[in-house]
Design a protein around this motif. Structure first.
Motif, short mmCIF file in Angstrom:
data_model
loop_
_atom_site.label_atom_id
_atom_site.label_comp_id
_atom_site.label_asym_id
_atom_site.label_seq_id
_atom_site.Cartn_x
_atom_site.Cartn_y
_atom_site.Cartn_z
N UNK A 1 0.83 -1.21 0.00
CA UNK A 1 0.00 0.00 0.00
C UNK A 1 0.86 1.26 0.00
N UNK A 2 2.05 1.17 0.60
CA UNK A 2 2.94 2.33 0.70
C UNK A 2 3.77 2.56 -0.56
N UNK A 3 3.79 1.59 -1.47
CA UNK A 3 4.65 1.69 -2.66
C UNK A 3 4.41 2.94 -3.51
N UNK A 4 3.15 3.31 -3.80
CA UNK A 4 2.95 4.50 -4.64
C UNK A 4 3.62 5.75 -4.07
N UNK A 5 3.49 5.96 -2.75
CA UNK A 5 4.12 7.13 -2.13
C UNK A 5 5.64 6.98 -2.10
N UNK A 6 6.11 5.78 -1.78
CA UNK A 6 7.56 5.55 -1.72
C UNK A 6 8.19 5.74 -3.09
N UNK A 7 7.47 5.39 -4.14
CA UNK A 7 8.01 5.55 -5.50
C UNK A 7 8.23 7.01 -5.86
N UNK A 8 7.48 7.91 -5.23
CA UNK A 8 7.69 9.34 -5.47
C UNK A 8 9.05 9.76 -4.93
N UNK A 9 9.42 9.23 -3.76
CA UNK A 9 10.74 9.52 -3.19
C UNK A 9 11.82 8.90 -4.08
N UNK A 10 11.54 7.71 -4.58
CA UNK A 10 12.51 7.00 -5.43
C UNK A 10 12.75 7.77 -6.73
N UNK A 11 11.67 8.30 -7.31
CA UNK A 11 11.77 9.03 -8.57
C UNK A 11 12.57 10.31 -8.41
N UNK A 12 12.46 10.92 -7.21
CA UNK A 12 13.17 12.17 -6.96
C UNK A 12 14.64 11.96 -6.64
N UNK A 13 14.98 10.73 -6.26
CA UNK A 13 16.36 10.46 -5.86
C UNK A 13 17.29 10.56 -7.06
N UNK A 14 18.35 11.34 -6.91
CA UNK A 14 19.30 11.48 -8.02
C UNK A 14 20.23 10.27 -8.12
N UNK A 15 20.00 9.28 -7.22
CA UNK A 15 20.80 8.06 -7.28
C UNK A 15 20.00 6.90 -7.85
N UNK A 16 18.75 7.15 -8.21
CA UNK A 16 17.93 6.08 -8.76
C UNK A 16 18.39 5.80 -10.18
N UNK A 17 19.01 4.67 -10.40
CA UNK A 17 19.55 4.31 -11.71
C UNK A 17 19.12 2.89 -12.05
N UNK A 18 19.51 2.46 -13.21
CA UNK A 18 19.21 1.10 -13.63
C UNK A 18 20.40 0.17 -13.40
N UNK A 19 21.34 0.62 -12.57
CA UNK A 19 22.51 -0.21 -12.29
C UNK A 19 22.11 -1.50 -11.60
N UNK A 20 22.86 -2.56 -11.89
CA UNK A 20 22.60 -3.84 -11.25
C UNK A 20 23.02 -3.77 -9.80
N UNK A 21 22.13 -4.21 -8.89
CA UNK A 21 22.44 -4.24 -7.47
C UNK A 21 23.30 -5.47 -7.17
N UNK A 22 24.48 -5.29 -6.56
CA UNK A 22 25.34 -6.43 -6.24
C UNK A 22 24.61 -7.48 -5.42
N UNK A 23 24.82 -8.76 -5.78
CA UNK A 23 24.21 -9.87 -5.07
C UNK A 23 25.21 -10.42 -4.06
N UNK A 24 24.70 -10.74 -2.87
CA UNK A 24 25.58 -11.24 -1.82
C UNK A 24 26.23 -12.56 -2.20
N UNK A 25 25.62 -13.30 -3.10
CA UNK A 25 26.20 -14.58 -3.49
C UNK A 25 27.48 -14.39 -4.29
N UNK A 26 27.69 -13.18 -4.80
CA UNK A 26 28.91 -12.90 -5.55
C UNK A 26 30.06 -12.47 -4.64
N UNK A 27 29.77 -12.34 -3.35
CA UNK A 27 30.79 -11.95 -2.38
C UNK A 27 31.19 -13.19 -1.60
N UNK A 28 32.46 -13.32 -1.33
CA UNK A 28 32.95 -14.51 -0.62
C UNK A 28 32.16 -14.73 0.65
#
Length: 298
Positions: free
Chosen positions: A252-279
């Protein structure tokens, strides 16, 4: 005398009433932040002395990077909205502890600890951000001080009841005190704790979005938590909302949270590192598949 006492209580309540940043919920908090933070810093140092820090540098750095990224984004947002006093006196610190426990917490003043056991549930950096945002929210909302204030109020209520019943038979006093303790816990303390958890979820999903993490990852994390968790007490007897409740509320909170996400200047399409790739750490390599303790919160 009774009128004077009643007036003093009223003044104390009015002075202790504050608002939680962003949610504007009124809260009762009689514990000074300076006192709360000082106690928290000492307790945190003691925990670090008695615990083993993770030897996995990759995972430790990821936890710290996520923590600092969320901390920086939140502080900028608070300053822009003239709420910077919410973090006054904070001394942020983020550590990963080498224990196979599904848990994370944040003490007042920004002292955060993750346990290695929660990282498989987090799965990746975005999952860590879900938990980190939630824990940071507890500190920003001053939930620790509010819980302590609530405990003091409950204790005062018990003392008042004891005085009122002092002329009654001992058995009557015992029954009344037992009823008060049980009733005030189920009707007061536990719902209050669930309120804190729900509020931390609400703030946390916004905090992770401010830092450029997709808030849609929050309900996904709780689905993974639900899949790994064992039997839980009925929600009305628990300090935490059920996973189903959290998933529903976060969606239910996603629509409002997405507004913060859209405003973030760090919101990119970069791949988020997966913990399985770390020792993996020693704890994660263990073949002992004993059931993990399922708990998250401060």
């Amino acid at each position: 005398m009774k009128k004077i006492l009643s007036l003093l209580i009223l003044v104390t309540v009015l002075l202790a009433c504050k608002k939680v940043p962003l949610t504007d919920r009124n809260q009762f908090n009689v514990i000074p932040n300076s006192q709360l933070n000082s106690s928290s810093f000492s307790s945190y140092d003691q925990v670090l002395k008695e615990s083993k820090l993770s030897s996995n540098t990759g995972q430790t750095e990821m936890v710290r990077n996520v923590g600092n990224r969320i901390k920086n984004a939140v502080e900028v947002y608070l300053k822009e909205n003239k709420l910077e006093d919410a973090t006054e006196g904070f001394k942020w610190e983020f550590n990963l502890l080498a224990e196979n426990i599904v848990n994370a917490w944040c003490m007042p003043g920004g002292k955060v600890a993750f346990y290695e056991g929660i990282l498989p549930v987090c799965k990746d950096e975005a999952g860590i951000a879900v938990v980190m945002g939630h824990e940071v929210a507890h500190a920003i909302a001053k939930h620790g001080g509010e819980r302590m204030s609530q405990a003091l109020a409950q204790q005062a209520g018990g003392m008042a009841l004891s005085i009122a019943l002092q002329q009654q038979p001992e058995q009557t006093q015992a029954l009344a005190m037992a009823a008060y303790t049980g009733g005030s816990t189920v009707l007061g303390v536990l719902p209050f704790s669930r309120l804190h958890e729900s509020e931390a979820d609400e703030l946390g999903i916004k905090f992770m979005a401010l830092a450029g993490y997709d808030p849609a990852e929050a309900p996904k994390f709780w689905k993974r938590m639900k899949a790994q968790s064992g039997g839980a007490p009925p929600e009305f007897l628990s300090t935490h909302p059920s996973s189903d409740t959290r998933i529903k509320d976060l969606n239910k909170l996603l629509p409002e949270a997405n507004k913060y996400y859209a405003k973030s200047n760090k919101a990119t399409n970069n791949v988020i590192p997966n913990l399985s790739n770390i020792s993996t750490s020693t704890t994660e390599k263990s073949e002992d598949k004993k059931k993990l303790k399922m708990k998250i919160g401060n």
